[in-house]
Design an enzyme around this catalytic site. Structure first.
Site, PDB file in Angstrom:
ATOM      1  N   LYS A  16       4.883  13.941 124.880  1.00  0.00           N
ATOM      2  CA  LYS A  16       5.036  13.864 126.066  1.00  0.00           C
ATOM      3  C   LYS A  16       3.576  13.230 126.855  1.00  0.00           C
ATOM      4  O   LYS A  16       2.904  13.751 127.678  1.00  0.00           O
ATOM      5  CB  LYS A  16       5.359  15.139 127.090  1.00  0.00           C
ATOM      6  CG  LYS A  16       6.624  15.849 126.803  1.00  0.00           C
ATOM      7  CD  LYS A  16       6.775  16.966 127.427  1.00  0.00           C
ATOM      8  CE  LYS A  16       8.078  17.777 127.171  1.00  0.00           C
ATOM      9  NZ  LYS A  16       8.112  18.559 125.921  1.00  0.00           N
ATOM     10  N   ASP A  21      -1.251   9.413 130.321  1.00  0.00           N
ATOM     11  CA  ASP A  21      -2.749   9.210 130.431  1.00  0.00           C
ATOM     12  C   ASP A  21      -2.760   7.713 131.334  1.00  0.00           C
ATOM     13  O   ASP A  21      -1.679   7.068 131.587  1.00  0.00           O
ATOM     14  CB  ASP A  21      -3.570   9.330 129.355  1.00  0.00           C
ATOM     15  CG  ASP A  21      -4.909   9.517 129.308  1.00  0.00           C
ATOM     16  OD1 ASP A  21      -5.617   9.120 130.105  1.00  0.00           O
ATOM     17  OD2 ASP A  21      -5.234  10.553 128.860  1.00  0.00           O
ATOM     18  N   ASP A  73       7.313  15.131 119.912  1.00  0.00           N
ATOM     19  CA  ASP A  73       7.563  15.534 121.443  1.00  0.00           C
ATOM     20  C   ASP A  73       6.203  15.775 121.993  1.00  0.00           C
ATOM     21  O   ASP A  73       5.951  17.250 122.275  1.00  0.00           O
ATOM     22  CB  ASP A  73       8.733  16.628 121.474  1.00  0.00           C
ATOM     23  CG  ASP A  73       8.849  16.835 122.858  1.00  0.00           C
ATOM     24  OD1 ASP A  73       8.617  16.236 123.853  1.00  0.00           O
ATOM     25  OD2 ASP A  73       9.255  18.244 123.052  1.00  0.00           O
ATOM     26  N   THR A 101      12.180  20.323 133.709  1.00  0.00           N
ATOM     27  CA  THR A 101      13.348  21.124 134.179  1.00  0.00           C
ATOM     28  C   THR A 101      12.691  22.182 134.896  1.00  0.00           C
ATOM     29  O   THR A 101      13.318  23.113 135.658  1.00  0.00           O
ATOM     30  CB  THR A 101      14.140  21.714 133.184  1.00  0.00           C
ATOM     31  OG1 THR A 101      13.654  22.058 131.989  1.00  0.00           O
ATOM     32  CG2 THR A 101      15.235  20.626 132.786  1.00  0.00           C
ATOM     33  N   ARG A 130      16.487  27.607 119.167  1.00  0.00           N
ATOM     34  CA  ARG A 130      16.702  29.124 118.655  1.00  0.00           C
ATOM     35  C   ARG A 130      18.121  29.259 118.291  1.00  0.00           C
ATOM     36  O   ARG A 130      18.163  29.989 117.314  1.00  0.00           O
ATOM     37  CB  ARG A 130      16.027  30.026 119.743  1.00  0.00           C
ATOM     38  CG  ARG A 130      14.625  29.913 120.031  1.00  0.00           C
ATOM     39  CD  ARG A 130      14.305  30.681 121.374  1.00  0.00           C
ATOM     40  NE  ARG A 130      14.542  29.639 122.345  1.00  0.00           N
ATOM     41  CZ  ARG A 130      14.374  29.826 123.563  1.00  0.00           C
ATOM     42  NH1 ARG A 130      13.745  30.879 123.970  1.00  0.00           N
ATOM     43  NH2 ARG A 130      14.680  28.858 124.554  1.00  0.00           N
ATOM     44  N   LYS A 175      12.637  17.818 115.711  1.00  0.00           N
ATOM     45  CA  LYS A 175      11.621  17.817 116.898  1.00  0.00           C
ATOM     46  C   LYS A 175      10.117  18.547 116.732  1.00  0.00           C
ATOM     47  O   LYS A 175      10.220  19.714 116.151  1.00  0.00           O
ATOM     48  CB  LYS A 175      12.225  18.193 118.221  1.00  0.00           C
ATOM     49  CG  LYS A 175      11.211  17.843 119.376  1.00  0.00           C
ATOM     50  CD  LYS A 175      11.855  18.158 120.722  1.00  0.00           C
ATOM     51  CE  LYS A 175      11.841  19.625 121.116  1.00  0.00           C
ATOM     52  NZ  LYS A 175      10.676  20.008 121.436  1.00  0.00           N
TER      53      LYS A 175
HETATM   54  O1  C5P Z   1      15.271  27.251 121.829  1.00  0.00           O
HETATM   55  P1  C5P Z   1      15.536  25.863 122.470  1.00  0.00           P
HETATM   56  O2  C5P Z   1      17.204  25.281 122.115  1.00  0.00           O
HETATM   57  O3  C5P Z   1      15.857  26.595 123.987  1.00  0.00           O
HETATM   58  O4  C5P Z   1      14.739  24.687 122.429  1.00  0.00           O
HETATM   59  C1  C5P Z   1      14.762  23.747 123.285  1.00  0.00           C
HETATM   60  C2  C5P Z   1      13.539  22.819 122.984  1.00  0.00           C
HETATM   61  O5  C5P Z   1      13.620  21.827 123.863  1.00  0.00           O
HETATM   62  C3  C5P Z   1      12.346  23.341 122.984  1.00  0.00           C
HETATM   63  O6  C5P Z   1      11.660  22.842 122.104  1.00  0.00           O
HETATM   64  C4  C5P Z   1      11.822  23.176 124.460  1.00  0.00           C
HETATM   65  O7  C5P Z   1      10.430  22.829 124.807  1.00  0.00           O
HETATM   66  C5  C5P Z   1      12.433  21.873 124.621  1.00  0.00           C
HETATM   67  N1  C5P Z   1      12.815  21.551 126.200  1.00  0.00           N
HETATM   68  C6  C5P Z   1      13.350  22.175 126.907  1.00  0.00           C
HETATM   69  N2  C5P Z   1      13.728  21.755 128.007  1.00  0.00           N
HETATM   70  C7  C5P Z   1      12.931  20.631 128.671  1.00  0.00           C
HETATM   71  C8  C5P Z   1      12.370  19.967 127.810  1.00  0.00           C
HETATM   72  C9  C5P Z   1      11.986  20.428 126.394  1.00  0.00           C
HETATM   73  O8  C5P Z   1      13.926  23.055 126.599  1.00  0.00           O
HETATM   74  N3  C5P Z   1      13.237  20.335 129.857  1.00  0.00           N
END
Ligand code: C5P
Length: 229
Positions: A61, A64, A59, A118, A209, A32
């Site tokens: 999003k 527009d 990603d 979220t 992460r 992603k």
């Molecule tokens: O590092 P981690 O597993 O928390 O990364 C989650 C990924 O999903 C990040 O790129 C974050 O921006 C994305 N994301 C999220 N929650 C959302 C939408 C996207 O954590 N509601």
């Protein structure tokens, strides 16, 4: 079987991202690319990942007017990405225009929508003059996305089971906020393990992460693929 794991490449630049990607194989994960890396590394880098054989979820999003979003989706399809997304709150006309743009260029790229971020709790929705509970708003926008003939939504794994009841079986639920058992939560609050996410009816999980900051990313990837199979 194609991997259900999408790794969030949240790196500040192309060099760091490529150092990490060079340890990966397209057969056991998808990638992603979000705002941070896209703004730093650009579309050529996305194309480079595609040329390496990876399924790439762009990603960005989009939100527009319909014509602009449709054009952006066509540009993303031209890069060869596997999946892209728009905001469902842009409305059904916008989503339909985006889908039509992909059909018009014979792209098989999947188009999904973000329902409610979220980070938006009740107070934040109210501040935008949306007087629905976050849950009702997610349900409403999920159904609107399906009626607009998109392929799926981004949602929290916690919402997946409830949403699955109202949505078609093949409608994709793509969920971040996933943490393998025992890994650091970081800034995610309501997390779920890959195995529970699968049970909840999730189609693909997004994990950043716990993999990108692991000393043994291969091991984490392998275990997640087992949990999701
Ligand atoms: O590092 P981690 O597993 O928390 O990364 C989650 C990924 O999903 C990040 O790129 C974050 O921006 C994305 N994301 C999220 N929650 C959302 C939408 C996207 O954590 N509601």
């Amino acid at each position: 079987m194609s991997s259900k794991l999408i790794i969030a490449l949240d790196f500040p630049d192309k060099t760091l991202a490529l150092n990490f990607v060079n340890q990966l194989s397209p057969s056991n994960c998808k990638l992603k690319v979000g705002f941070q890396l896209f703004v730093a590394a650009g579309p050529d880098f996305v194309k480079q990942l595609v040329d390496l054989g990876f399924d790439v979820f762009l990603d960005l999003k989009f939100h527009d007017i319909p014509n602009t979003v449709a054009s952006a989706c066509k540009s993303a399809a031209d890069l060869g990405v596997w999946m892209m997304n728009v905001h469902a709150s842009g409305g059904d006309k916008m989503m339909q225009a985006a889908k039509q743009a992909l059909l018009d260029c014979n792209s098989s790229a999947k188009l999904i929508a973000v329902t409610v971020l979220t980070s938006m709790d009740q107070a934040q929705l109210n501040s935008a003059n949306v007087h629905q509970t976050p849950e009702n708003q997610v349900k409403h926008l999920a159904k609107l996305t399906q009626a607009s003939k998109l392929d799926g939504i981004v949602c929290s794994a916690q919402e997946a089971e409830m949403l699955r009841q109202d949505l078609n079986e093949d409608f994709l639920l793509v969920t971040p906020g996933i943490r393998p058992f025992g890994s650091e939560k970081g800034d995610q609050h309501r997390v779920m393990t890959p195995a529970l996410a699968k049970l909840a009816g999730v189609s693909y999980i997004v994990v950043g992460r716990p993999i990108t900051q692991s000393n043994e990313p291969q091991k984490v990837i392998e275990q997640i693929n087992i949990d999701m199979s």
